[in-house]
Scaffold this motif. Structure first.
Motif, PDB file in Angstrom:
ATOM      1  N   LYS A   1      36.521  40.998  30.622  1.00 30.21           N
ATOM      2  CA  LYS A   1      37.341  40.006  29.913  1.00 30.21           C
ATOM      3  C   LYS A   1      38.694  40.292  29.914  1.00 30.21           C
ATOM      4  CE  LYS A   1      34.027  38.807  26.472  1.00 30.21           C
ATOM      5  NZ  LYS A   1      33.777  38.803  24.877  1.00 30.21           N
ATOM      6  N   VAL A   2      39.189  41.495  29.940  1.00 27.55           N
ATOM      7  CA  VAL A   2      40.649  41.891  29.719  1.00 27.55           C
ATOM      8  C   VAL A   2      41.335  41.878  31.197  1.00 27.55           C
ATOM      9  CG1 VAL A   2      42.111  43.956  29.489  1.00 27.55           C
ATOM     10  CG2 VAL A   2      40.527  43.517  27.866  1.00 27.55           C
ATOM     11  N   LEU A   3      40.513  42.252  32.176  1.00 25.60           N
ATOM     12  CA  LEU A   3      41.112  41.875  33.620  1.00 25.60           C
ATOM     13  C   LEU A   3      41.363  40.533  33.872  1.00 25.60           C
ATOM     14  CD1 LEU A   3      39.059  44.869  35.494  1.00 25.60           C
ATOM     15  CD2 LEU A   3      41.427  45.005  35.140  1.00 25.60           C
ATOM     16  N   LYS A   4      40.335  39.935  33.480  1.00 26.65           N
ATOM     17  CA  LYS A   4      40.598  38.396  33.653  1.00 26.65           C
ATOM     18  C   LYS A   4      41.536  37.629  33.034  1.00 26.65           C
ATOM     19  CE  LYS A   4      37.269  34.402  33.846  1.00 26.65           C
ATOM     20  NZ  LYS A   4      38.165  33.306  33.445  1.00 26.65           N
ATOM     21  N   LEU A   5      41.822  38.239  31.627  1.00 26.48           N
ATOM     22  CA  LEU A   5      43.062  37.602  30.938  1.00 26.48           C
ATOM     23  C   LEU A   5      44.300  37.839  31.743  1.00 26.48           C
ATOM     24  CD1 LEU A   5      43.790  36.368  28.212  1.00 26.48           C
ATOM     25  CD2 LEU A   5      44.308  38.617  27.592  1.00 26.48           C
ATOM     26  N   LEU A   6      44.564  39.418  32.047  1.00 26.95           N
ATOM     27  CA  LEU A   6      45.580  39.761  32.550  1.00 26.95           C
ATOM     28  C   LEU A   6      45.813  39.216  33.871  1.00 26.95           C
ATOM     29  CD1 LEU A   6      45.719  43.470  31.380  1.00 26.95           C
ATOM     30  CD2 LEU A   6      46.787  41.625  30.654  1.00 26.95           C
ATOM     31  N   ILE A   7      44.886  38.735  34.527  1.00 24.66           N
ATOM     32  CA  ILE A   7      45.015  38.552  36.220  1.00 24.66           C
ATOM     33  C   ILE A   7      45.589  37.144  35.996  1.00 24.66           C
ATOM     34  CG2 ILE A   7      42.830  37.665  36.867  1.00 24.66           C
ATOM     35  CD1 ILE A   7      43.154  39.290  39.313  1.00 24.66           C
ATOM     36  N   GLU A   8      45.250  36.455  34.887  1.00 25.09           N
ATOM     37  CA  GLU A   8      45.412  34.824  34.688  1.00 25.09           C
ATOM     38  C   GLU A   8      47.071  34.822  35.236  1.00 25.09           C
ATOM     39  OE1 GLU A   8      43.860  33.548  31.453  1.00 25.09           O
ATOM     40  OE2 GLU A   8      41.981  33.362  32.222  1.00 25.09           O
TER      41      GLU A   8
END
Lengths: 102, 208
Positions: free
Chosen positions: A13-20
């Motif tokens: 979830k964190v990676l997905k948020l940051l990669i946006e």
């Protein structure tokens, strides 16, 4: 290095948020609020990603005495982190029968 | 008689309500202070080289939380995760450099930040004493070589550089400049962890 990272649900979830928005740094409070992850889970997770070189962090550029509050620390993906996170998220989305985190 | 008992009961209930209101108000107004204390306690559970960073980060996070429950939950979470963070830090290269002016102040920096700082400090300290036989740059150069050698022997790699730590050194230097008796010696200590949180190697140096 990648094998050091356990890609748990909150990590993804964190990676997905940051990669946006990979260029935009996000504070721990910001991430916690956006993903509803408690501080107790979030900070060790961020530390693991930072130790593995996936994340970089830097202090907010304010003077705490002038602002009247402590400086926030902003996290963002490194080049390595962007590559590895993209790969991990892509594998997750293409794998059949695997839960996809929104 | 019943009237008197009822009257006392009513007065007691009223006073109890007022007291409960005061206690609740007191708890609410003091919540940020108690939460800050919990976070300071959590930070003390971390290795020395991580304390300042996480304390500031968590306190900034606390400022952004709204409501008593959210603030306390964040503080307790920090307290609980400090042990995990501490064990994660053990895997990193735990080395830092402490700059101190005796009886004034001190600041600790990660090793790489410390090396960058030494280069800045050189201009200010080394060679500032005209009676010093060492030419400009010799002290810090020798120090850097010695520090690097010690670290490479033991670890082979360095801690990551963390921008922002130099701000603390700047604060320290400003304090030093403000001293009424002028400049004082700057003590520099290299502190290396042997892999055990309670076992530290230390080497001290003193700049003129």
């Amino acid at each position: 290095m990648e094998s050091d990272i356990r890609l748990s649900g909150p990590t993804l979830k964190v990676l997905k948020l940051l990669i946006e928005k990979p260029r935009q740094g996000r504070s721990g409070a910001d991430i916690s609020r956006a993903l509803h992850i408690s501080s107790g889970t979030l900070y060790p997770l961020l530390a693991r990603l930072e130790n593995a070189g996936w994340l970089g962090s830097e202090w907010e550029t304010i003077d705490p005495s002038e602002a009247g509050r402590p400086r926030r620390r902003f996290y963002k993906l490194t080049g390595l982190g962007q590559t590895r996170a993209s790969r991990a998220l892509a594998e997750l989305q293409t794998a059949p029968g695997v839960l996809v985190w929104n | 008689m019943e009237l008197i008992v009822s009257l006392f009961a009513a007065i007691g209930a009223f006073l109890g309500t007022v007291a409960a209101h005061f206690v609740a108000h007191d708890a609410y107004s003091n919540c940020p202070r108690y939460a800050r204390r919990l976070i300071e306690r959590a930070a003390r559970r971390l290795p020395p080289f991580e304390r300042a960073r996480y304390e500031e980060e968590w306190l900034a996070d606390l400022e952004e939380r709204e409501g008593v429950f959210a603030k306390f939950k964040h503080a307790f979470d920090c307290l609980l995760c400090a042990r995990t963070l501490s064990s994660l830090s053990r895997g990193r290269v735990p080395a830092y450099i402490e700059f101190s002016i005796p009886d004034v102040a001190k600041v600790r920096l990660d090793f790489v930040a410390g090396i960058v700082a030494l280069k800045q400090v050189e201009d200010i300290f080394v060679g500032c004493d005209p009676s010093s036989p060492a030419p400009r740059g010799v002290h810090s150069h020798r120090l850097i070589v010695e520090l690097q050698k010690k670290l490479q022997e033991r670890y082979g790699e360095l801690t990551p550089y963390r921008p922002g730590q130099l701000d603390r050194l700047t604060d320290l230097l400003e304090k030093m400049v403000q001293q009424p008796n002028g400049r004082r010696p700057l003590e520099i200590r290299l502190i290396l962890n042997n892999g055990n949180a309670s076992s530290w190697d230390q080497a001290s140096f003193r700049c003129p």
